[in-house]
Enzyme design. Sequence first.
Site, short mmCIF file in Angstrom:
data_model
loop_
_atom_site.label_atom_id
_atom_site.label_comp_id
_atom_site.label_asym_id
_atom_site.label_seq_id
_atom_site.Cartn_x
_atom_site.Cartn_y
_atom_site.Cartn_z
CE LYS A 17 -0.29 -7.85 4.51
NZ LYS A 17 -0.08 -8.91 3.50
NE ARG A 93 3.55 -3.51 1.30
CZ ARG A 93 2.56 -4.07 0.64
NH1 ARG A 93 2.80 -4.95 -0.30
NH2 ARG A 93 1.33 -3.76 0.93
NE ARG A 130 -6.76 -10.41 -2.48
CZ ARG A 130 -5.70 -9.91 -1.87
NH1 ARG A 130 -5.51 -10.10 -0.57
NH2 ARG A 130 -4.78 -9.27 -2.56
NE ARG A 162 -5.51 -5.97 -4.57
CZ ARG A 162 -4.66 -6.08 -3.54
NH1 ARG A 162 -5.14 -6.16 -2.31
NH2 ARG A 162 -3.37 -6.12 -3.75
NE ARG A 173 0.10 -8.17 -5.07
CZ ARG A 173 -1.07 -8.83 -5.11
NH1 ARG A 173 -1.50 -9.34 -6.24
NH2 ARG A 173 -1.78 -8.97 -4.02
P1 ADP Z 1 -0.64 -6.93 -1.47
O1 ADP Z 1 0.17 -6.89 -0.23
O2 ADP Z 1 -1.72 -7.97 -1.44
O3 ADP Z 1 0.20 -7.01 -2.70
P2 ADP Z 1 -1.70 -4.24 -0.90
O4 ADP Z 1 -3.13 -3.94 -1.09
O5 ADP Z 1 -1.17 -4.24 0.48
O6 ADP Z 1 -1.46 -5.61 -1.64
O7 ADP Z 1 -0.82 -3.27 -1.79
C1 ADP Z 1 -1.06 -3.13 -3.18
C2 ADP Z 1 0.11 -2.39 -3.84
O8 ADP Z 1 0.23 -1.09 -3.27
C3 ADP Z 1 1.48 -3.03 -3.65
O9 ADP Z 1 1.74 -4.05 -4.59
C4 ADP Z 1 2.39 -1.81 -3.86
O10 ADP Z 1 2.47 -1.45 -5.23
C5 ADP Z 1 1.61 -0.71 -3.16
N1 ADP Z 1 1.96 -0.60 -1.74
C6 ADP Z 1 1.14 -0.82 -0.67
N2 ADP Z 1 1.78 -0.63 0.48
C7 ADP Z 1 3.04 -0.28 0.18
C8 ADP Z 1 4.20 0.04 0.95
N3 ADP Z 1 4.18 0.02 2.29
N4 ADP Z 1 5.35 0.36 0.28
C9 ADP Z 1 5.38 0.38 -1.05
N5 ADP Z 1 4.34 0.08 -1.85
C10 ADP Z 1 3.17 -0.24 -1.26
#
Ligand code: ADP
Length: 223
Positions: A17, A93, A130, A162, A173
Amino acid sequence: MTAGVRLVVLGKQGAGKGTQCVRLSHRYAVPHISTGDMLRAAVREQTELGLKAKTLMDSGQLLPDELIMGVVAERLGERDARTRGFLLDGFPRTIGQAEMLESTVAEAPLDCVIDLEVPTELVMNRLVSRRVCTACGAIYSTSQPPIHGWVCDNCGGEVIQRKDDTADAIMVRLQAYEKETRPLIEFYRDRGLLETIDGSEDPDSVFAVTVAIIKKRQADQSR
Ligand code: ADP
């Protein structure tokens, strides 16, 4: 001037993404709104939101909807997003978040929702290798590092692994994805917005397919 776009990009962790959104944001001149990047910045700056988010993020859990929704609504209200559009990466999400987004964009609906489909086996490999730029979010890997040490080719920022790209947090996750986020595929299919793309191809091919799909959607809308 090129037309903008209003897009949600779905897909499990490591589906690509972020990589696609960086490219799409240049192609359409629209902001790449990554809730993960926004939250990581809040953690670095130790804002009130960042302090609340840190532990949940490090362990791979989702933040409560109420916490994230305000941040996104505010960002979508900014001028660039209102006039040109946006690429939403990592939001929505949960079904609750998708319903909130639907009411926020009711006056200028989404062009479509891209679902990048990648087998779990492949994303596990992508995630453990990554590396990401802390400043601009550019994505590298141990097999495709930046040219000079761990310094970003695009912006000179620091490139790191990360904290949540560990085997344990990745499992949490991916489970959260299955339980909370996968239902969005049906949600958007029911609304006629879903476009599924094979995200296991190389980034250039995925980008070309995505642009072609957006072009078709926009042409259909203007008819
Ligand atoms: P990934 O999808 O690779 O786990 P992201 O960088 O998109 O990582 O998100 C990292 C973290 O930020 C998630 O694991 C969550 O804790 C939080 N997060 C990000 N977007 C959301 C969302 N839309 N709703 C709830 N938590 C979120």
